[in-house]
Design a protein around this motif. Structure first.
Motif, PDB file in Angstrom:
ATOM      1  N   UNK A 116       0.837  -1.191   0.000  1.00  0.00           N
ATOM      2  CA  UNK A 116       0.000   0.000   0.000  1.00  0.00           C
ATOM      3  C   UNK A 116       0.876   1.247   0.000  1.00  0.00           C
ATOM      4  N   UNK A 117       0.755   2.059  -1.054  1.00  0.00           N
ATOM      5  CA  UNK A 117       1.628   3.222  -1.204  1.00  0.00           C
ATOM      6  C   UNK A 117       1.393   4.253  -0.104  1.00  0.00           C
ATOM      7  N   UNK A 118       0.135   4.456   0.283  1.00  0.00           N
ATOM      8  CA  UNK A 118      -0.165   5.439   1.327  1.00  0.00           C
ATOM      9  C   UNK A 118       0.429   5.006   2.658  1.00  0.00           C
ATOM     10  N   UNK A 119       0.332   3.720   2.959  1.00  0.00           N
ATOM     11  CA  UNK A 119       0.931   3.207   4.191  1.00  0.00           C
ATOM     12  C   UNK A 119       2.449   3.322   4.132  1.00  0.00           C
ATOM     13  N   UNK A 120       3.017   3.030   2.969  1.00  0.00           N
ATOM     14  CA  UNK A 120       4.461   3.156   2.811  1.00  0.00           C
ATOM     15  C   UNK A 120       4.928   4.587   3.014  1.00  0.00           C
ATOM     16  N   UNK A 121       4.151   5.551   2.490  1.00  0.00           N
ATOM     17  CA  UNK A 121       4.492   6.970   2.663  1.00  0.00           C
ATOM     18  C   UNK A 121       4.441   7.361   4.127  1.00  0.00           C
ATOM     19  N   UNK A 122       3.433   6.847   4.843  1.00  0.00           N
ATOM     20  CA  UNK A 122       3.314   7.135   6.271  1.00  0.00           C
ATOM     21  C   UNK A 122       4.511   6.579   7.047  1.00  0.00           C
ATOM     22  N   UNK A 123       4.866   5.334   6.758  1.00  0.00           N
ATOM     23  CA  UNK A 123       5.953   4.693   7.489  1.00  0.00           C
ATOM     24  C   UNK A 123       7.322   5.243   7.100  1.00  0.00           C
ATOM     25  N   UNK A 124       7.440   5.795   5.892  1.00  0.00           N
ATOM     26  CA  UNK A 124       8.697   6.402   5.452  1.00  0.00           C
ATOM     27  C   UNK A 124       9.123   7.535   6.389  1.00  0.00           C
ATOM     28  N   UNK A 125       8.144   8.146   7.047  1.00  0.00           N
ATOM     29  CA  UNK A 125       8.455   9.292   7.910  1.00  0.00           C
ATOM     30  C   UNK A 125       9.386   8.921   9.062  1.00  0.00           C
TER      31      UNK A 125
END
Length: 229
Positions: free
Chosen positions: A49-58
């Protein structure tokens, strides 16, 4: 007279040693920032999931800001507000970030996760390398506008919740928009095994774009801050 000469020599030696240690710390903290961003990139590649990946990238920028590591894209935003030594540190930080991202990718490629990460990154990197340099430059500008919002918000927002919202929203939005972050891309190119002279050229263009985007708000804010509403 002899004592004065010896004292002068000692002072010069101490200053030189202090300068060397300062640069070494700057470089090491740059490496640690590179490792932090690479870990963020790792989790981004690891989830579907790209949105989850973006969140966790933080987690990468969170570690950088919390521990005071040296991330080029954050530091460059303040280059016109600091002294010459600060500007001289920026290439050292950039190289440290490159070493940190490359080292993380190298170690990951020795593990069972390496092949899957590399395959996922290769697809991502091919899209970037097939793009035009103008597109890459513009996307990098927008990226660091958001990085400035994230970092400056974290540093200056008086509300504890606001500090972290600035951090999270700045990172999540730049990733979901597909903007180009030179340090994150150092990791993606490294884990993909995609380094070449062309790749280096693209990373440098991203670096210039990030630099331009990072200083945009500070320069305009400084220029118009004294004017009336």
């Amino acid at each position: 007279m002899t004592d004065e000469i010896h004292a002068s020599n000692r002072n010069r030696k101490n200053k030189k040693e202090g300068f060397t240690l300062k640069r070494l710390k700057t470089f090491v903290y740059g490496i640690l920032a590179g490792v932090s961003i690479a870990i963020g990139g790792t989790v981004f590649l690891s989830v579907e999931n790209k949105a989850l990946g973006a969140l966790l990238f933080t987690v990468g920028l969170f570690a950088v800001c919390t521990f005071g590591f040296n991330l080029f894209t954050g530091k460059v935003c303040y280059v016109f507000e600091r002294d010459k030594d600060y500007a001289v540190d920026l290439p050292v930080i950039w190289l440290g970030n490159l070493c940190g991202t490359w080292l993380t990718a190298f170690l990951e490629r020795q593990t069972r996760a390496g092949a899957a990460l590399s395959e996922k990154a290769q697809t991502l990197c091919q899209v970037k390398l097939d793009d035009s340099l103008l597109s890459i430059f513009i996307l990098a500008i927008f990226c660091n506008i958001l990085i400035f919002i994230a970092v400056d918000g974290y540093n200056k927002n008086p509300h504890e919740l606001g500090k972290y919202l600035s951090l999270f929203f700045g990172v999540i939005v730049f990733i979901l928009c597909g903007f180009e972050h030179c340090v994150a891309n150092m990791y993606y190119f490294s884990i993909a095994g995609a380094w070449s002279m062309k790749t280096l050229g693209y990373v440098l263009v991203m670096t210039f774009g990030n630099s331009a985007g990072g200083v945009l708000i500070p320069l305009l804010r400084g220029r118009f801050a004294g004017l009336g509403n």
